[in-house]
Design an enzyme around this catalytic site. Structure first.
Site, mmCIF file in Angstrom:
data_model
loop_
_atom_site.group_PDB
_atom_site.id
_atom_site.type_symbol
_atom_site.label_atom_id
_atom_site.label_comp_id
_atom_site.label_asym_id
_atom_site.label_seq_id
_atom_site.Cartn_x
_atom_site.Cartn_y
_atom_site.Cartn_z
ATOM 1 N N ASN A 36 53.996 47.243 37.205
ATOM 2 C CA ASN A 36 55.301 46.630 36.952
ATOM 3 C C ASN A 36 55.194 45.157 36.559
ATOM 4 O O ASN A 36 56.201 44.529 36.225
ATOM 5 C CB ASN A 36 56.227 46.806 38.161
ATOM 6 C CG ASN A 36 56.663 48.259 38.301
ATOM 7 O OD1 ASN A 36 56.469 49.059 37.382
ATOM 8 N ND2 ASN A 36 57.230 48.610 39.447
ATOM 9 N N ARG A 79 61.294 53.838 30.600
ATOM 10 C CA ARG A 79 62.466 52.987 30.463
ATOM 11 C C ARG A 79 62.115 51.503 30.386
ATOM 12 O O ARG A 79 62.864 50.712 29.811
ATOM 13 C CB ARG A 79 63.505 53.266 31.529
ATOM 14 C CG ARG A 79 62.988 53.392 32.920
ATOM 15 C CD ARG A 79 64.097 53.593 33.907
ATOM 16 N NE ARG A 79 65.079 52.521 33.774
ATOM 17 C CZ ARG A 79 66.311 52.692 33.354
ATOM 18 N NH1 ARG A 79 66.764 53.863 33.037
ATOM 19 N NH2 ARG A 79 67.120 51.661 33.268
ATOM 20 N N CYS A 97 68.161 57.850 35.572
ATOM 21 C CA CYS A 97 66.969 58.653 35.843
ATOM 22 C C CYS A 97 67.110 59.217 37.250
ATOM 23 O O CYS A 97 68.134 59.022 37.911
ATOM 24 C CB CYS A 97 65.695 57.848 35.660
ATOM 25 S SG CYS A 97 65.393 56.726 36.996
ATOM 26 N N ARG A 112 70.855 53.328 36.979
ATOM 27 C CA ARG A 112 70.056 52.315 36.288
ATOM 28 C C ARG A 112 70.789 51.644 35.117
ATOM 29 O O ARG A 112 70.380 51.750 33.955
ATOM 30 C CB ARG A 112 68.717 52.912 35.861
ATOM 31 C CG ARG A 112 68.032 53.575 37.041
ATOM 32 C CD ARG A 112 66.584 53.803 36.857
ATOM 33 N NE ARG A 112 65.807 52.593 37.004
ATOM 34 C CZ ARG A 112 64.480 52.572 37.047
ATOM 35 N NH1 ARG A 112 63.814 53.690 36.961
ATOM 36 N NH2 ARG A 112 63.828 51.443 37.174
ATOM 37 N N PRO A 113 71.866 50.941 35.426
ATOM 38 C CA PRO A 113 72.628 50.264 34.368
ATOM 39 C C PRO A 113 71.859 49.084 33.771
ATOM 40 O O PRO A 113 70.872 48.626 34.344
ATOM 41 C CB PRO A 113 73.867 49.757 35.108
ATOM 42 C CG PRO A 113 73.438 49.632 36.531
ATOM 43 C CD PRO A 113 72.395 50.681 36.769
ATOM 44 N N ASP A 143 73.864 46.421 32.452
ATOM 45 C CA ASP A 143 74.953 45.475 32.180
ATOM 46 C C ASP A 143 74.515 44.019 32.339
ATOM 47 O O ASP A 143 74.931 43.153 31.580
ATOM 48 C CB ASP A 143 76.159 45.777 33.093
ATOM 49 C CG ASP A 143 75.783 45.713 34.574
ATOM 50 O OD1 ASP A 143 74.889 46.469 34.987
ATOM 51 O OD2 ASP A 143 76.366 44.890 35.307
ATOM 52 N N ASP A 195 60.089 50.638 46.434
ATOM 53 C CA ASP A 195 58.993 51.441 45.872
ATOM 54 C C ASP A 195 57.980 51.882 46.932
ATOM 55 O O ASP A 195 57.013 52.585 46.608
ATOM 56 C CB ASP A 195 58.286 50.665 44.741
ATOM 57 C CG ASP A 195 59.187 50.470 43.527
ATOM 58 O OD1 ASP A 195 60.227 51.155 43.448
ATOM 59 O OD2 ASP A 195 58.858 49.633 42.666
ATOM 60 N N ILE A 233 68.668 49.817 47.480
ATOM 61 C CA ILE A 233 68.546 49.422 46.065
ATOM 62 C C ILE A 233 68.997 50.543 45.126
ATOM 63 O O ILE A 233 69.761 50.311 44.196
ATOM 64 C CB ILE A 233 67.085 49.015 45.724
ATOM 65 C CG1 ILE A 233 66.572 47.935 46.679
ATOM 66 C CG2 ILE A 233 66.962 48.581 44.258
ATOM 67 C CD1 ILE A 233 67.211 46.577 46.556
HETATM 68 C C1 EPZ Z 1 62.090 47.576 38.773
HETATM 69 O O1 EPZ Z 1 63.098 48.381 38.158
HETATM 70 C C2 EPZ Z 1 60.896 48.469 38.978
HETATM 71 N N1 EPZ Z 1 60.471 48.975 37.667
HETATM 72 C C3 EPZ Z 1 61.241 49.612 39.918
HETATM 73 O O2 EPZ Z 1 60.041 50.344 40.180
HETATM 74 C C4 EPZ Z 1 61.768 49.051 41.248
HETATM 75 O O3 EPZ Z 1 62.220 50.112 42.053
HETATM 76 C C5 EPZ Z 1 62.928 48.091 40.976
HETATM 77 O O4 EPZ Z 1 62.529 47.058 40.026
HETATM 78 C C6 EPZ Z 1 63.404 47.399 42.241
HETATM 79 O O5 EPZ Z 1 62.355 46.691 42.828
HETATM 80 C C7 EPZ Z 1 59.719 48.231 36.884
HETATM 81 O O6 EPZ Z 1 59.371 47.105 37.202
HETATM 82 C C8 EPZ Z 1 59.268 48.831 35.598
HETATM 83 P P1 EPZ Z 1 66.357 46.385 38.987
HETATM 84 P P2 EPZ Z 1 64.362 47.715 37.488
HETATM 85 O O7 EPZ Z 1 66.941 45.993 37.675
HETATM 86 O O8 EPZ Z 1 63.985 46.382 36.959
HETATM 87 C C9 EPZ Z 1 71.022 47.143 39.743
HETATM 88 C C10 EPZ Z 1 58.627 52.211 40.299
HETATM 89 O O9 EPZ Z 1 58.590 53.158 41.112
HETATM 90 N N2 EPZ Z 1 71.222 46.698 38.341
HETATM 91 O O10 EPZ Z 1 65.737 45.341 39.846
HETATM 92 O O11 EPZ Z 1 64.951 48.713 36.557
HETATM 93 C C11 EPZ Z 1 70.350 48.513 39.797
HETATM 94 O O12 EPZ Z 1 71.276 49.557 39.625
HETATM 95 C C12 EPZ Z 1 59.944 51.702 39.731
HETATM 96 O O13 EPZ Z 1 57.603 51.643 39.878
HETATM 97 C C13 EPZ Z 1 72.518 46.566 37.856
HETATM 98 O O14 EPZ Z 1 73.507 46.806 38.544
HETATM 99 O O15 EPZ Z 1 65.299 47.552 38.753
HETATM 100 C C14 EPZ Z 1 69.698 48.482 41.154
HETATM 101 O O16 EPZ Z 1 70.619 48.842 42.130
HETATM 102 C C15 EPZ Z 1 61.094 52.593 40.049
HETATM 103 N N3 EPZ Z 1 72.677 46.169 36.554
HETATM 104 C C16 EPZ Z 1 69.338 47.013 41.347
HETATM 105 O O17 EPZ Z 1 70.124 46.281 40.413
HETATM 106 C C17 EPZ Z 1 71.606 45.859 35.746
HETATM 107 O O18 EPZ Z 1 71.832 45.468 34.577
HETATM 108 C C18 EPZ Z 1 67.862 46.677 41.109
HETATM 109 O O19 EPZ Z 1 67.482 47.134 39.816
HETATM 110 C C19 EPZ Z 1 70.297 46.009 36.255
HETATM 111 C C20 EPZ Z 1 70.145 46.432 37.565
#
Ligand code: EPZ
Length: 430
Positions: free
Chosen positions: A23, A100, A124, A129-130, A132, A314, A336
């Site tokens: 990541n 993604r 997914c 996974r928005p 916004d 994770d 999360i």
């Molecule tokens: C990263 O995903 C990781 N993926 C995920 O690991 C990890 O679970 C996650 O961060 C949280 O630590 C990568 O780094 C490739 P977020 P990411 O944006 O960036 C909300 C694994 O197993 N949100 O931090 O996509 C969202 O819905 C993967 O290796 C919004 O509301 O996660 C969530 O509740 C799975 N709007 C929270 O924020 C947005 O525009 C955290 O999501 C973006 C996110």
């Protein structure tokens, strides 16, 4: 699709070399799009997610040169990415659907070339996974964004403009994308409520080495003073704290002793605290940790996932597997992702006693033993949790859908075999 067969019962002893962080590698590879000079990244893990991102970059016109070399005691990849002039600014559905994190091309391509078309990744297995935050932040920076036929079409007349942005959630992905975009913007961008995960600090490190001017690493307020141009660098990425935490649980659940090499204990403070409370000894070494559960009486502990430095989502599934055979009850709360208990029904098929409350909480009541079963999961970390359960279950466990594991765990069977697990991959024709 390949399967993994495990015969449970062997305590694990020995050394595990932890690989470069998936990541961290994914956004850092995309940071290379911010310059037309070559960027060399060391310590990249051999994973299918990296192959998928490389395939997308090739399609954008990036030249890629891969080298295998021994670093930090094991084989790693050093890859040079060079995008003198992209041949396309479109990230098509077929690439983004597979991986993604392809959305990390959004910020860099828009900032450097003023246009990008990115297929929306959609939800997914673990949640909606928005995107916004990524999109509204870029709009605040002057981008014009439309959603057309499933694609984000983003344009900017001239450079993006610095802005004061407050995220409603401390999103890792949005922090990376907006940081990258802001490096080449005109003026200063401030991101409030930014993610503080170690992956972000590593991204800031390489961006600053490329000539960016970013302040506030490891804090939730990041200030980016835009510059005209970034240049090429060589950068070694940090090791994978989630892989390390996963093997730490393998030592604990099998009541073995593993030395995990290439680990920074400070990146794992919250999981290490839980392991210690569970009864496992965790000692730091010069370049890692030793996890020793030989004499442990495991006692269930509550877990609440949260943004860093809180307990990582994770590692939730892996720690839940551990709690399945610990004494007493453990409340596991996932804050999360809205749908990250897919491992629960499979663990229950192996004899675990788990009661899920709504989407967010589960009570795990420890049982004396698990029994083997054919299992499968729809997510990378959940699949590892099933491997962990298989390592202590009586009999032969078959974990299906191994491609999830290949996305995020380098040389999984080799690493496990080397420390005494009875594990093998069953190759199936495609
Ligand atoms: C990263 O995903 C990781 N993926 C995920 O690991 C990890 O679970 C996650 O961060 C949280 O630590 C990568 O780094 C490739 P977020 P990411 O944006 O960036 C909300 C694994 O197993 N949100 O931090 O996509 C969202 O819905 C993967 O290796 C919004 O509301 O996660 C969530 O509740 C799975 N709007 C929270 O924020 C947005 O525009 C955290 O999501 C973006 C996110």
């Amino acid at each position: 699709m390949d399967k993994i067969k495990i015969i449970g019962g062997n305590p694990l002893f020995g050394k595990v070399y932890i690989s470069g962080a998936k990541n961290t590698a994914l956004p850092i590879i995309c940071a290379g799009l911010l310059t037309d000079e070559p960027v060399t990244i060391q310590n990249i893990p051999f994973l299918s997610d990296i192959k998928s991102l490389n395939a997308l970059l090739l399609q954008l016109g990036t030249q890629i040169e891969e080298k295998t070399e021994e670093r930090n005691g094991h084989l790693t990849q050093t890859i040079t990415y060079h995008t003198p002039e992209p041949t396309s600014l479109i990230a098509p559905y077929d690439y983004v659907r597979k991986m993604r994190a392809s959305y990390y091309v959004l910020g860099p391509l828009l900032a450097k070339y003023g246009h990008v078309e990115l297929s929306l990744p959609g939800g997914c297995a673990i949640g909606a996974r928005p995107m916004d935050i990524h999109l509204t932040s870029l709009e605040q920076m002057g981008a014009h964004i439309e959603i057309k036929n499933g694609y984000v079409v983003a344009d900017t007349a001239g450079r993006l403009k610095g802005a004061h942005i407050t995220f409603h959630s401390a999103s890792v992905g949005a922090t990376c994308n907006i940081l990258m975009a802001a490096t080449l913007a005109e003026g200063t961008t401030v991101i409030e409520n930014a993610a503080k995960e170690p992956e972000i600090a590593d991204l800031i490190d390489i961006l600053n080495k490329m000539g960016a001017n970013i302040e506030g690493a490891n804090t939730s307020t990041l200030t980016v003073h835009g510059v005209d141009k970034l240049h090429g660098v060589t950068h070694e990425i940090i090791n994978d704290r989630i892989e390390a935490g996963s093997y730490a649980v393998a030592a604990a659940i099998t009541k073995g002793r593993l030395e995990l090499i290439n680990v920074r204990a400070e990146h794992l403070q919250s999981p290490i605290d839980i392991l210690r409370k569970t009864g496992v000894t965790v000692e730091p070494t010069d370049n890692g940790i030793i996890v020793d559960a030989q004499n442990a009486t495991l006692v269930g502990q509550d877990i609440y996932t949260d943004y860093y430095p809180g307990f990582p989502t994770d590692l939730q599934a892996q720690f839940m597997a551990l709690m399945c055979i610990a004494n007493g009850a453990a409340m596991v709360t996932e804050s999360i992702w809205e749908n990250r208990f897919m491992h629960v029904p499979e663990l229950m098929r192996m004899g675990a006693n788990i009661n899920v409350h709504g989407h967010a909480s589960a009570i795990v009541r420890g049982v004396d033993k698990l029994s083997a079963a054919p299992v499968m999961s729809t997510d990378l970390r959940a699949s590892f949790a099933l491997i962990l359960a298989g390592l202590v279950a009586e009999g032969e466990t078959i974990v299906n859908r191994v491609y999830h594991l290949d996305r995020g765990y380098e040389c999984l069977e080799e690493k496990f075999k080397a420390v005494g697990a009875n594990i093998e991959r069953i190759k199936e024709p495609d």
